[in-house]
Design a protein around this motif. Sequence first.
Motif, PDB file in Angstrom:
ATOM      1  N   SER A  95      34.288  23.524  -1.201  1.00  9.32           N
ATOM      2  CA  SER A  95      32.909  23.379  -1.628  1.00  9.32           C
ATOM      3  C   SER A  95      32.703  22.003  -2.221  1.00  9.32           C
ATOM      4  O   SER A  95      33.620  21.415  -2.795  1.00  9.32           O
ATOM      5  CB  SER A  95      32.531  24.453  -2.656  1.00  9.32           C
ATOM      6  N   CYS A  96      31.499  21.510  -2.092  1.00  8.28           N
ATOM      7  CA  CYS A  96      31.133  20.207  -2.614  1.00  8.28           C
ATOM      8  C   CYS A  96      29.767  20.317  -3.262  1.00  8.28           C
ATOM      9  O   CYS A  96      28.801  20.731  -2.607  1.00  8.28           O
ATOM     10  CB  CYS A  96      31.116  19.168  -1.492  1.00  8.28           C
ATOM     11  N   ALA A  97      29.703  19.960  -4.526  1.00  5.23           N
ATOM     12  CA  ALA A  97      28.457  19.977  -5.271  1.00  5.23           C
ATOM     13  C   ALA A  97      27.949  18.557  -5.435  1.00  5.23           C
ATOM     14  O   ALA A  97      28.688  17.677  -5.884  1.00  5.23           O
ATOM     15  CB  ALA A  97      28.655  20.635  -6.626  1.00  5.23           C
ATOM     16  N   ARG A 109      25.494  24.425   4.408  1.00  2.96           N
ATOM     17  CA  ARG A 109      24.948  23.822   3.199  1.00  2.96           C
ATOM     18  C   ARG A 109      23.897  24.732   2.602  1.00  2.96           C
ATOM     19  O   ARG A 109      23.223  25.494   3.302  1.00  2.96           O
ATOM     20  CB  ARG A 109      24.382  22.428   3.477  1.00  2.96           C
ATOM     21  N   SER A 146      29.663  23.425   2.101  1.00  3.65           N
ATOM     22  CA  SER A 146      30.932  24.126   2.133  1.00  3.65           C
ATOM     23  C   SER A 146      31.586  23.980   3.490  1.00  3.65           C
ATOM     24  O   SER A 146      30.918  23.751   4.499  1.00  3.65           O
ATOM     25  CB  SER A 146      30.745  25.609   1.814  1.00  3.65           C
ATOM     26  N   THR A 163      24.739  22.143  -2.417  1.00  5.43           N
ATOM     27  CA  THR A 163      26.154  22.215  -2.098  1.00  5.43           C
ATOM     28  C   THR A 163      26.368  22.225  -0.592  1.00  5.43           C
ATOM     29  O   THR A 163      25.481  22.587   0.182  1.00  5.43           O
ATOM     30  CB  THR A 163      26.815  23.466  -2.695  1.00  5.43           C
TER      31      THR A 163
END
Length: 117
Positions: free
Chosen positions: A21-23, A71, A79, A77
């Motif tokens: 995951s990327c925030a 997304r 993912s 975020t």
Amino acid sequence: QVHLVESGGGLVQAGGSLRLSCAASGSIFNGNVMGWYRQAPGKQRELVASVTSGGATTYADSVKARFTISRDKAKNTVSLQMNSLKFEDTAVYYCYTFQPGRLTNDWGQGTQVTVSS
């Protein structure tokens, strides 16, 4: 300034799954592309997957049958669901975004994915 924070990396056995995951925070422009690159030791950094603001996705040939990018704009975020992991997937995975009007990508710090065989 855009700030990207990855999570979800770790050690997994071949055949297993991980979800990265990327925030994102900061100046996120409409119409941006987000995705993941990876770099393994001794290999060139390669694009793994990307997704546009409209939901169009692209995948590297080596992962397209196994990985899924998604997304959530409400949560800001992106993912990467990684299934059927192989030893060859071992790499540092970097979240990125490319935004209209900017010359370069913005990058996360990277997260290590290690697949044991």
